[in-house]
Write a protein that holds these residues in place. Sequence first.
Motif, mmCIF file in Angstrom:
data_model
loop_
_atom_site.group_PDB
_atom_site.id
_atom_site.type_symbol
_atom_site.label_atom_id
_atom_site.label_comp_id
_atom_site.label_asym_id
_atom_site.label_seq_id
_atom_site.Cartn_x
_atom_site.Cartn_y
_atom_site.Cartn_z
ATOM 1 N N SER A 13 46.826 42.628 43.753
ATOM 2 C CA SER A 13 46.264 41.708 44.672
ATOM 3 C C SER A 13 47.246 42.136 46.062
ATOM 4 C CB SER A 13 46.512 40.186 44.390
ATOM 5 O OG SER A 13 45.690 39.811 43.539
ATOM 6 N N ILE A 14 46.805 41.908 47.070
ATOM 7 C CA ILE A 14 47.035 42.263 48.510
ATOM 8 C C ILE A 14 47.003 41.232 49.519
ATOM 9 C CG2 ILE A 14 47.190 43.900 50.338
ATOM 10 C CD1 ILE A 14 46.708 46.121 48.518
ATOM 11 N N PHE A 15 47.787 40.690 49.968
ATOM 12 C CA PHE A 15 47.770 39.584 50.864
ATOM 13 C C PHE A 15 48.268 40.202 52.348
ATOM 14 C CE2 PHE A 15 47.504 36.286 48.131
ATOM 15 C CZ PHE A 15 48.021 36.753 46.928
ATOM 16 N N SER A 16 47.656 39.890 53.377
ATOM 17 C CA SER A 16 47.811 40.730 54.740
ATOM 18 C C SER A 16 48.498 39.342 55.534
ATOM 19 C CB SER A 16 46.725 41.151 55.382
ATOM 20 O OG SER A 16 47.010 41.580 56.604
ATOM 21 N N VAL A 33 39.110 43.472 37.304
ATOM 22 C CA VAL A 33 37.872 43.804 36.863
ATOM 23 C C VAL A 33 36.941 42.888 36.983
ATOM 24 C CG1 VAL A 33 36.566 43.865 34.529
ATOM 25 C CG2 VAL A 33 39.013 45.105 34.932
ATOM 26 N N VAL A 34 37.454 41.580 37.019
ATOM 27 C CA VAL A 34 36.828 40.343 37.452
ATOM 28 C C VAL A 34 37.804 39.351 38.616
ATOM 29 C CG1 VAL A 34 35.556 38.375 36.807
ATOM 30 C CG2 VAL A 34 35.385 39.976 35.445
ATOM 31 N N CYS A 35 37.474 39.528 39.539
ATOM 32 C CA CYS A 35 38.646 38.781 40.442
ATOM 33 C C CYS A 35 37.976 38.029 41.224
ATOM 34 C CB CYS A 35 39.442 39.813 41.228
ATOM 35 S SG CYS A 35 40.696 39.156 42.030
ATOM 36 N N TYR A 36 37.982 36.622 41.399
ATOM 37 C CA TYR A 36 37.461 35.855 42.246
ATOM 38 C C TYR A 36 38.416 35.084 43.340
ATOM 39 C CZ TYR A 36 39.054 33.055 38.336
ATOM 40 O OH TYR A 36 39.549 32.435 37.472
ATOM 41 N N ASN A 37 37.713 34.704 44.623
ATOM 42 C CA ASN A 37 38.415 33.949 45.460
ATOM 43 C C ASN A 37 38.114 32.358 45.587
ATOM 44 O OD1 ASN A 37 40.398 35.931 46.337
ATOM 45 N ND2 ASN A 37 38.718 37.063 47.296
ATOM 46 N N GLY A 82 51.435 44.456 41.911
ATOM 47 C CA GLY A 82 50.872 44.852 40.872
ATOM 48 C C GLY A 82 51.387 44.582 39.676
ATOM 49 N N TYR A 83 50.388 44.239 38.679
ATOM 50 C CA TYR A 83 50.803 43.918 37.662
ATOM 51 C C TYR A 83 49.769 44.382 36.545
ATOM 52 C CZ TYR A 83 52.228 39.998 34.494
ATOM 53 O OH TYR A 83 52.707 39.271 33.235
ATOM 54 N N THR A 84 50.397 44.647 35.335
ATOM 55 C CA THR A 84 49.783 45.238 34.318
ATOM 56 C C THR A 84 49.672 44.184 33.355
ATOM 57 O OG1 THR A 84 50.070 47.466 35.170
ATOM 58 C CG2 THR A 84 49.092 47.354 32.860
ATOM 59 N N ARG A 131 43.322 36.753 50.170
ATOM 60 C CA ARG A 131 43.816 37.859 49.753
ATOM 61 C C ARG A 131 42.894 38.944 50.464
ATOM 62 N NH1 ARG A 131 44.007 37.141 43.440
ATOM 63 N NH2 ARG A 131 41.988 36.276 43.846
ATOM 64 N N THR A 132 43.207 40.146 50.992
ATOM 65 C CA THR A 132 42.424 41.125 51.480
ATOM 66 C C THR A 132 41.990 42.016 50.663
ATOM 67 O OG1 THR A 132 44.315 42.286 52.127
ATOM 68 C CG2 THR A 132 43.599 40.808 54.066
ATOM 69 N N GLU A 133 42.478 42.061 49.450
ATOM 70 C CA GLU A 133 42.225 43.059 48.719
ATOM 71 C C GLU A 133 42.672 42.657 47.082
ATOM 72 O OE1 GLU A 133 43.107 47.055 49.700
ATOM 73 O OE2 GLU A 133 42.982 47.642 47.549
ATOM 74 N N CYS A 134 41.884 42.932 46.245
ATOM 75 C CA CYS A 134 41.848 42.304 44.786
ATOM 76 C C CYS A 134 41.496 43.409 43.912
ATOM 77 C CB CYS A 134 41.288 41.074 44.514
ATOM 78 S SG CYS A 134 41.682 40.358 42.961
#
Lengths: 424, 112
Positions: A285-288, A310-314, A265-267, A304-307
């Motif tokens: 970001s979450i990595f499983s 606002v604009v996040c790309y894989n 978690g990062y702000t 990444r399983t979750e991101c």
Amino acid sequence: MKRFLFATLGGLLVALSIGLFGGSSASAASVWDNVIKSTDKLEIGYRNTHSEDITLKYVAVIEEACGPTIYDLFVEQAVSHQKPQAITAETDTHTGTKYVQVAWGGDPDVIWSASPAYNAYVRVQYNIELTMTSSGDYSCSSQAYANDLGYTYLGYSFVDTRYVFLNTYNPNYPPDYEGEDLPDTWTPATSFDPQHTWSVDRDGTLRVVYDKNFPGEARGNSYWELLDTSDDPVVELDTRLLTPYQTQQYTFELPGPGTYELAVGYTGDLPENWEDFNYSVWNSSIFSIKWDGASFITGNNHDRTECDFVVCYNHPQEPLGGAFGTLNPNMHGLQNVVLMPINFLGTLPSYVDACQPISVPILGSSQELPCLGPQYASINNGFIYGLWQTVITATVTFGVAFHVFRIIKNVNSPKDDGIEMEKL
Amino acid sequence: MWAEFWNSLLSGDILTALFQLLLAVLSSIVSVILWPFSLLIKQFMPEFDAGLASIADYYVIAAQYMGWLVNALGIPGFVLSLLAAFYLFKFSVTFIAWGVKLMIQWKKAVWA
């Protein structure tokens, strides 16, 4: 002998042509064409010991270093576009100390002057200079001009060169001006996707490498968190504090086989009054990770399983852009071996105005080597430097032309290309 | 790379767009051909895959110092652009020539 004479004559003709018809000075239409130098980066630093890129956080630096009074004035008058502003960056070529100047208010027009050397400046009401102290802290010196206005230079002056980051004063370009435009807008990238790779050794050591600097500022609880999600309830195993601006490796220990979740978690810094900048920050970001207790496994942003962003790309990030191509260090496997040299060639033109002082270890201590271009240009008013560049250009141009002619001539030759030729 | 090609084309910089197109085509073909091998290596030889990936680090390191080196040697931007364009031309011209001759062969085979 004839070939040598022909080659020499050809080189001289090319050099003569470039000297007569080429070069920026031959095509310059006004005496101020070489004055304006722009930049899209703001950096402050103290000599060779401290430096920081504050491109995306200069407003926060003003708030922290200059105090609430100046900060409020800046936000109210400059950020809100009530008054024109000019932001410049400068490096002291003798000490290496980097400065950022922020000025606003005053006369609305840029003044193009010819004395004592061709330069451009603005008359300002407020002037701030940001830099760093010897201990790496932010430093701010500010001036408010009550009656007489102050001034701040834009681009090259007889004293130094201030690279223009932003200028909303009326440019009022001189007649026949063909130099660089004063940048009147700047928009930060709308998304940041720091690159992470992780690996689990056979003994259960989980290493997370954060290998791209995130140009934001950590606020609140910014940390890595490892959770055991094998059973209910989810168990929090460990946390690590996130440190921006550095390549970091974080190490955890997996207790055994199971399913884990690695979350970060990062702000980022999002001050007020920045709505018009369309600023976006990376949030989490979450990595499983599923480990069988024995194998070596790896993963990266692709997994990444979750991101929450606002604009996040894989897809692979393209960090080093150039006029010609991009250097993409995210290629994998055999593609790396084949394509990286080609991509590197493609980015060559982007290195022309990208000089940064480098640190090299000499005699046990780190010494910073400054950019040598300004020193060359100051020798004999840059005559020898210009002549050297002309000779290099002529030689390379002639060599390239010769080889291009040879390649074209030998396209049909089965001896001179790598592709098997057949009778047509 | 394809995005840069479109950006250059839309901005009217035809020459840069052409070279970026060649670079993108070349990279795409190589990527497609090598992709299954890279997957196999990544699956069964992860350490080797990590080693191959670290090759990129050398170029990234070189990229960090290239700006200084170019400045120290006084190399003009035109020279770098010319060298990049020349090597791209050299890598791609034989491929294009081979492609053209292959098409001619097919045409003759079809129309013969």
